[in-house]
Design a protein around this motif. Structure first.
Motif, PDB file in Angstrom:
ATOM      1  N   ARG A  20       0.811  -1.211   0.000  1.00  0.00           N
ATOM      2  CA  ARG A  20       0.000   0.000   0.000  1.00  0.00           C
ATOM      3  C   ARG A  20       0.853   1.274   0.000  1.00  0.00           C
ATOM      4  NH1 ARG A  20      -2.818   0.987   4.444  1.00  0.00           N
ATOM      5  NH2 ARG A  20      -1.588  -0.338   5.779  1.00  0.00           N
ATOM      6  N   ASP A  35      -6.963   8.847  -7.948  1.00  0.00           N
ATOM      7  CA  ASP A  35      -7.821   8.282  -6.901  1.00  0.00           C
ATOM      8  C   ASP A  35      -7.487   8.882  -5.537  1.00  0.00           C
ATOM      9  OD1 ASP A  35      -9.665   6.738  -5.584  1.00  0.00           O
ATOM     10  OD2 ASP A  35      -8.518   4.879  -5.737  1.00  0.00           O
ATOM     11  N   ASP A  37      -9.260   9.502  -3.011  1.00  0.00           N
ATOM     12  CA  ASP A  37      -9.932   8.863  -1.876  1.00  0.00           C
ATOM     13  C   ASP A  37      -9.194   7.646  -1.358  1.00  0.00           C
ATOM     14  OD1 ASP A  37     -11.962  10.762  -1.890  1.00  0.00           O
ATOM     15  OD2 ASP A  37     -13.220   9.580  -3.240  1.00  0.00           O
ATOM     16  N   SER A  38      -8.274   7.102  -2.157  1.00  0.00           N
ATOM     17  CA  SER A  38      -7.533   5.922  -1.719  1.00  0.00           C
ATOM     18  C   SER A  38      -6.353   6.285  -0.820  1.00  0.00           C
ATOM     19  CB  SER A  38      -7.016   5.134  -2.929  1.00  0.00           C
ATOM     20  OG  SER A  38      -5.955   5.832  -3.569  1.00  0.00           O
ATOM     21  N   SER A  40      -4.503   7.690   2.366  1.00  0.00           N
ATOM     22  CA  SER A  40      -4.815   7.940   3.765  1.00  0.00           C
ATOM     23  C   SER A  40      -3.737   8.735   4.489  1.00  0.00           C
ATOM     24  CB  SER A  40      -5.062   6.623   4.503  1.00  0.00           C
ATOM     25  OG  SER A  40      -3.920   5.802   4.436  1.00  0.00           O
ATOM     26  N   THR A 103      -1.750   4.129   0.992  1.00  0.00           N
ATOM     27  CA  THR A 103      -3.124   4.019   0.473  1.00  0.00           C
ATOM     28  C   THR A 103      -3.876   2.955   1.217  1.00  0.00           C
ATOM     29  OG1 THR A 103      -2.343   2.541  -1.266  1.00  0.00           O
ATOM     30  CG2 THR A 103      -2.585   4.870  -1.841  1.00  0.00           C
TER      31      THR A 103
END
Length: 103
Positions: A20, A35, A37-38, A40, A103
């Motif tokens: 990730r 992306d 939203d992926s 964090s 992510t």
């Protein structure tokens, strides 16, 4: 109580083991654009060698702004080589560990 550095290292190692992590300014910008939203968490790293790199500072400003607009947590660290050592391995040469996304 854990130190913030130790907690960051554990988060990076865990995210890496789960595939990730995205390493690199341009690779990170691509993920954020495609992306957001992926994403964090974002780690920005620099050191004295790159302190006067205007292009890198502009990228950092844009990445920080994007993260702020998309509620992505950011942490800045001052030792890029140590960060590269954490997320790299002996066979992989990490030349652009200035930005790492989880992510």
């Amino acid at each position: 109580m854990k130190s913030p550095g130790k907690s960051l290292k554990e988060a990076l190692v865990c995210a890496q083991s789960e595939d990730r992590l995205t390493v690199g300014v341009y690779e990170s910008a691509k993920i954020m654009t495609e992306d957001p939203d992926s994403v964090s968490f974002c780690v920005l790293a620099t050191d004295e060698q790159f302190e006067w790199d205007i292009a890198l500072q502009i990228h950092f400003t844009l990445i920080q702004s994007f993260c702020f607009d998309n509620d992505i947590s950011i942490v800045r660290v001052s030792d890029m080589q140590h960060l590269a050592d954490i997320v790299g391995d002996e066979t992989e040469q990490l030349e652009d560990a200035h930005c790492i996304l989880i992510t």
